[in-house]
Design an enzyme around this catalytic site. Structure first.
Site, mmCIF file in Angstrom:
data_model
loop_
_atom_site.group_PDB
_atom_site.id
_atom_site.type_symbol
_atom_site.label_atom_id
_atom_site.label_comp_id
_atom_site.label_asym_id
_atom_site.label_seq_id
_atom_site.Cartn_x
_atom_site.Cartn_y
_atom_site.Cartn_z
ATOM 1 C CD GLU A 52 -26.850 9.282 27.396
ATOM 2 O OE1 GLU A 52 -27.972 9.375 27.718
ATOM 3 O OE2 GLU A 52 -26.164 10.288 27.343
ATOM 4 C CG HIS A 60 -20.308 25.285 23.551
ATOM 5 N ND1 HIS A 60 -19.138 25.114 23.168
ATOM 6 C CD2 HIS A 60 -20.797 26.566 24.220
ATOM 7 C CE1 HIS A 60 -18.639 26.423 23.342
ATOM 8 N NE2 HIS A 60 -19.616 27.286 23.893
ATOM 9 C CD GLU A 61 -27.202 19.299 23.765
ATOM 10 O OE1 GLU A 61 -27.062 18.834 24.927
ATOM 11 O OE2 GLU A 61 -27.127 18.733 22.623
ATOM 12 C CG HIS A 98 -22.560 15.327 29.106
ATOM 13 N ND1 HIS A 98 -23.579 14.881 30.072
ATOM 14 C CD2 HIS A 98 -21.559 15.620 29.832
ATOM 15 C CE1 HIS A 98 -23.218 14.969 31.249
ATOM 16 N NE2 HIS A 98 -21.748 15.170 30.982
ATOM 17 C CD GLU A 134 -24.056 11.705 29.675
ATOM 18 O OE1 GLU A 134 -25.036 11.782 30.553
ATOM 19 O OE2 GLU A 134 -24.172 12.150 28.281
ATOM 20 C CD GLU A 186 -28.055 13.086 31.983
ATOM 21 O OE1 GLU A 186 -27.296 13.827 32.359
ATOM 22 O OE2 GLU A 186 -28.253 12.664 30.804
HETATM 23 C C1 NOJ Z 1 -27.795 15.243 28.210
HETATM 24 C C2 NOJ Z 1 -26.501 15.555 28.842
HETATM 25 O O1 NOJ Z 1 -26.274 14.381 29.674
HETATM 26 C C3 NOJ Z 1 -26.958 16.399 30.418
HETATM 27 O O2 NOJ Z 1 -26.038 16.466 31.380
HETATM 28 C C4 NOJ Z 1 -27.637 17.750 29.934
HETATM 29 O O3 NOJ Z 1 -28.057 18.599 30.930
HETATM 30 C C5 NOJ Z 1 -28.556 17.514 28.686
HETATM 31 N N1 NOJ Z 1 -28.138 16.792 27.769
HETATM 32 C C6 NOJ Z 1 -28.838 19.047 28.124
HETATM 33 O O4 NOJ Z 1 -27.648 19.280 27.316
HETATM 34 CA CA CA Z 2 -26.717 12.201 28.194
#
Ligand code: NOJ
Ligand code: CA
Length: 725
Positions: free
Chosen positions: A178, A413-414, A482, A501, A507
């Site tokens: 990133e 799902h984080e 992501h 991603e 973002e």
């Molecule tokens: C980073 C991700 O790129 C983003 O899209 C997400 O909202 C946040 N993490 C939280 O999981």
């Molecule tokens: Ca990210």
């Protein structure tokens, strides 16, 4: 790397139609149309070198190949050449979704069968495929008595560039991609350069001379090169470390927790190493070589895989208007201020309503489950369980509401990079999804990986990402990942892998120094070479001061450029990332996002230059409509295009969404003009892009009635004209 003398040990028949052994012992393989040529030599010291020519010019100088094993402890660098196999393939296949509806796979193949000369008896094959737009090669350890389980200490692949090319690069890093891109000559690569490491939570750069792939380069004499890999499976990702004394890149595999690179069992193979080369930047973007090097789909029945658009309870979290956390706490530096929880039943219903009204397929909801109140940044083991909603998020009610409106819910799902925890929950979580009507999941890996010491781009995680694709496929679930490793064309093999991603997304513009205006013009030539990106375009409220007067952050584009990104950045999953209220304020511009397709029959890169501009036109899958996107960097640009991609027997309603004359990304980013014209394949259209700007055009064919009417009017005019004369 200059060779000395060739070994006399090269023995092979000169009768193969794809290659010939010339008197001095080279093996040459020409691509089907002859524009690319691969030359192999077996040196006097028994090492193997390859060289690549493009239209007679050296593209890659003689470069070494080899492998260093840890267990057994042996360097595979000097070989007996025991056999050579050649073959040719020319086939056409149809992707489940994509930029085009059918893809030609046309190459000449050369297999070198090698045996280690140091006494181990280990056999190794190197397989080369020579395409008209570049080469791919991979190492293969066949089934053999001399090798069973083994550990790779290093891969000894080199890419010897012919000069101090201009390069578009990000630092080599085991955990994140990133970054903003750096544009410099090879000589000036310096991965320690502090500024671009901001806001990266899991940063692990390891060598000041290291960069990631896809690496884009341009030579002084106008050749474009892209180095990447294809079919990264059961192996770590490859970074590249440059030796500036001769502009040679050496492969550097991402290590595991104890410093090893890969654990393999024969038969085993490396991913393909890819070098795409052309004298036209547009041809780099339209290359299908990486996809062609991946295996065909492993998913038999694919009717459940659906390209789609989504909106979501998402941007409002990133701009600090609402929180993932039920108690209203915010991530990182914003922690002090409390804001409302975003993922409430009532708020989600508003998104569902907007989606239903505007033909958006899905609604993503982040912050719906317990864990967000205590998830961030400390290498915590068990944070999320993926099945327990916060009390103000009614899964059942939303399932019914969404279904009644014909909208699909998209799961989030984080994992907070606690991947062992996610692996324990995966089946339960996917069953929960299916029970409540979710067919797609956005996964996330923010933070340092657990098992501790593993890296996002190492073999352990590469295997995890594949397990996720396999397991979700068994539940008929589509995936948007992501923070994964960069993609390598695996969406051919697993077409439920819609997007990921694996780069610096939109973002970053919400809460950091952001993405510079040239970012998206470079992404096309780098990150996107491996596959679709969930970049989350479509931001209409460009300046974050709208949400909070103290905020200086902003998106580094105009509004029209945000529209154009839906075409220049291919993805079968596109988010309309801004808030419904911001779209409602500009429904005339939002019309483009409603109309634009996400799956295509055809794509034409009209003009492009990395770091400067990209103009692409695409034909919607199964339809006659075309869409065009043009984006520029910080410079204003004008182009005149002839839309000769259009059907010559039709007229089209073209709606042009362009930057207002006074627009620019910094001072006047939201000013746009919408013009409607009748378009014809031979009628020129001029494009005027503001600094940091863009232009989007939809071409919708005249209906049969309109065509009739148009013909009658034209005939009438002709008649009147004739009468007058
Ligand atoms: C980073 C991700 O790129 C983003 O899209 C997400 O909202 C946040 N993490 C939280 O999981
Ligand atoms: Ca990210």
């Amino acid at each position: 790397m200059w060779f000395k003398k060739m070994s006399l040990a090269i023995v092979f028949a000169a009768t193969f139609f794809v290659l010939k052994a010339n008197a001095s012992g080279f093996i040459d393989v020409r691509s089907p149309n002859g524009s690319v040529m691969l030359t192999i030599i077996h040196e006097e010291d028994f090492s193997i070198l390859y060289k690549v020519f493009y239209k007679g010019k050296t593209a890659v100088e003689y470069s070494r190949l080899g492998m260093k094993l840890k267990t057994p402890d042996v360097s595979l660098t000097n070989f007996d050449l025991t056999g050579v196999d050649t073959s040719a393939v020319d086939e056409t296949w149809k992707p489940v979704w994509g930029e085009v509806s059918s893809i030609r796979n046309n190459y000449k193949q050369l297999v070198l069968k090698l045996t280690d000369r140091s006494g181990s008896g280990i056999q190794l094959q190197i397989i080369f495929r020579v395409f008209d737009d570049g080469i791919g090669f991979r190492y293969l350890f066949p089934l053999q008595s001399s090798l069973n389980h083994f550990i790779i200490a290093d891969e000894l692949t080199e890419f010897d560039m012919t000069g101090d090319h201009k390069a578009f690069w990000i630092p080599g890093d085991y955990d994140t991609n990133e970054y903003s891109y750096y544009t410099s000559n090879l000589n000036a690569i310096d991965a320690t350069g502090g500024s671009f490491a901001q806001e990266i939570h899991a940063k692990t750069y390891f060598d000041k001379n290291a960069v990631q792939t896809p690496l884009m380069m341009k030579s002084a004499d106008g050749l474009y090169f892209n180095i990447h890999e294809a079919a990264l499976l059961n192996y770590p990702a490859m970074d590249l470390v440059i030796d500036k004394s001769n502009f040679t890149f050496r492969s550097h595999l991402v290590p595991d927790a104890v410093g090893n690179k890969a654990y393999l069992q024969a038969p085993a193979k490396s991913p393909w190493r890819t070098i795409i080369v052309s004298d036209k930047a547009t041809e780099i973007l339209s290359s299908k070589m990486i996809l062609n090097l991946n295996d065909p789909s492993k998913i038999g029945e694919t009717s459940w895989i659906k390209p789609q658009k989504m909106i979501g309870v998402w941007w409002e979290l990133h701009v600090g208007k609402a929180s993932w956390d039920y108690s209203g706490g915010q991530v990182g530096s914003q922690q002090a201020t409390k804001v409302p929880h975003g993922a409430t039943t009532a708020n989600v219903k508003k998104y569902i309503d907007f989606a239903a009204k505007n033909g958006i397929d899905g609604v993503l909801v982040e912050g719906w489950n317990t864990g967000w109140e205590d998830w961030f940044g400390q290498w915590k083991e068990d944070v999320f369980d993926f099945v327990t909603p916060y009390p103000d998020f009614d899964v059942k009610e939303l399932q019914q509401y969404a279904a009644s409106k014909g909208v699909k819910m998209i799961m989030h799902h984080e994992t907070s990079a606690s991947v062992t925890n996610y692996e324990r929950w995966m089946d339960t979580a996917y069953r929960f999804m299916k029970q409540f009507g979710y067919d797609a999941v956005k996964t996330g890996y923010v933070g340092r990986i657990i098992p501790r010491g593993e890296h996002h781009d190492g073999q352990w995680m590469v295997k995890h990402y594949e397990r996720v694709l396999q397991k979700t496929a068994s539940y008929k679930i589509m995936v948007d990942a992501h923070e994964p490793v960069r993609p390598t064309g695996l969406h051919r093999t697993y077409p439920n892998f819609l997007a990921c991603e694996a780069a610096r997304g939109n973002e970053f513009n919400a809460w950091s120094v952001g993405n510079p205006p040239d970012h998206e013009t470079i992404l096309a030539f780098t990150r996107l070479m491996g596959g679709p990106m969930d970049y989350t375009p479509g931001i209409f409220k460009i300046k974050m001061s709208y949400y909070n007067p103290d905020k200086k952050e902003q998106v580094h584009t105009t509004l029209c450029k945000q529209l154009a990104l839906y075409v220049t950045m291919f993805s079968p999953l596109q988010m309309a990332a801004d808030l419904p209220e911001n779209y409602e304020a500009h429904m005339d511009a939002f019309q483009f996002i409603k109309d634009v397709a996400v799956d295509w029959d055809d794509s034409k890169v009209i003009d492009a230059e990395p770091g400067d501009y990209v103009i692409t036109a695409r034909k919607a899958k199964g339809k006659e409509s075309w869409f065009l996107g043009a984006i520029t960097d910080e410079n204003a640009r004008k182009f005149t295009i002839t839309p000769d991609f259009l059907d010559k027997n039709r007229w089209y309603h073209a709606t042009i969404y362009r930057d207002a004359d006074s627009a620019d990304w910094k001072n006047n980013p939201e000013a746009y003009v919408i013009e409607k014209i009748s378009a014809y394949y031979s009628r020129e259209i001029s494009l005027k892009l503001a600094p940091g700007g863009g232009c989007a055009i939809s071409f919708i064919p005249f209906t049969a009635e309109e065509t009739e009417k148009f013909k009658k009017e034209a005939a009438k005019l002709l008649k009147e004209k004739k009468k007058k004369n």
